[in-house]
Design a protein around this motif. Structure first.
Motif, mmCIF file in Angstrom:
data_model
loop_
_atom_site.group_PDB
_atom_site.id
_atom_site.type_symbol
_atom_site.label_atom_id
_atom_site.label_comp_id
_atom_site.label_asym_id
_atom_site.label_seq_id
_atom_site.Cartn_x
_atom_site.Cartn_y
_atom_site.Cartn_z
ATOM 1 N N GLU A 85 63.733 6.606 -32.563
ATOM 2 C CA GLU A 85 62.585 5.956 -32.291
ATOM 3 C C GLU A 85 62.862 4.655 -31.550
ATOM 4 O O GLU A 85 61.578 3.843 -31.680
ATOM 5 N N ALA A 98 62.124 10.871 -23.958
ATOM 6 C CA ALA A 98 61.083 10.376 -24.380
ATOM 7 C C ALA A 98 61.641 10.813 -26.141
ATOM 8 O O ALA A 98 61.532 10.364 -27.283
ATOM 9 N N LYS A 101 62.781 3.873 -28.147
ATOM 10 C CA LYS A 101 61.515 4.670 -27.665
ATOM 11 C C LYS A 101 59.997 3.557 -27.976
ATOM 12 O O LYS A 101 59.721 3.395 -26.775
ATOM 13 N N PHE A 117 55.610 7.374 -24.809
ATOM 14 C CA PHE A 117 56.461 6.496 -25.414
ATOM 15 C C PHE A 117 56.011 6.271 -26.517
ATOM 16 O O PHE A 117 56.293 5.563 -27.069
#
Length: 159
Positions: free
Chosen positions: A44, A39, A47, A86
């Motif tokens: 980003e 994670a 994720k 996450f």
């Protein structure tokens, strides 16, 4: 594959989710639930994609409403822990948790699947009043309705 470093883990998650294979999904969320390394090491956007795919695929607790097994609880705990792992931040996870309690619970047994997350991570104070009340309603009403369910009583005693 998700327990090691891989390129595009979000595509693997999407493929497993799209397959509709429940056992594969269970194994995946079990691996992802505590995989902070993955994670934290992915972009980003990846994720966020993993989070959304998991969020939109809540595990179902099947069978008679009076039956609650530890396997069901464990599966749900992994799902909720994967969402936490996450999430963009703890605040974002709390928003999701509130939404799950207020809008996504379709079976009161699901409240037992989020019990350890709420009790072990100090979330009762972070939940909205409405979410906390609804969560407690699910737990207490279920135990009152099915007092012989030892799994529910056991989980509720773990505070």
């Amino acid at each position: 594959m998700l327990s090691v470093s891989v390129d595009n883990p979000e595509s693997i998650v999407r493929e497993i989710v799209a397959s509709g294979e429940k056992y594969g999904f269970e194994v995946m969320i079990s691996l992802l639930s505590k995989n902070n390394f993955l994670a934290e090491s992915i972009p980003e956007s990846a994720k966020s994609q993993i989070h959304d795919d998991i969020y939109n695929n809540k595990p179902e607790i099947t069978g008679f409403i009076g039956d609650l097994g530890l396997t069901d609880v464990y599966r749900y705990e992994n799902w909720i822990e994967t969402l936490r792992t996450f999430s963009k931040s703890d605040d974002d996870f709390v928003k999701n948790l509130n939404d799950i309690i207020l809008n996504k619970i379709t079976d009161p047994r699901e409240a037992f699947g989020i019990h350890s997350m709420i009790e072990n991570h100090n979330y009762p104070e972070k939940l909205s009043k409405e979410a906390k009340d609804k969560y407690l309603y699910y737990i207490n009403s279920y135990i009152e309705s099915y007092p012989k369910n030892e799994v529910a009583s056991y989980i509720n005693s773990k505070k």
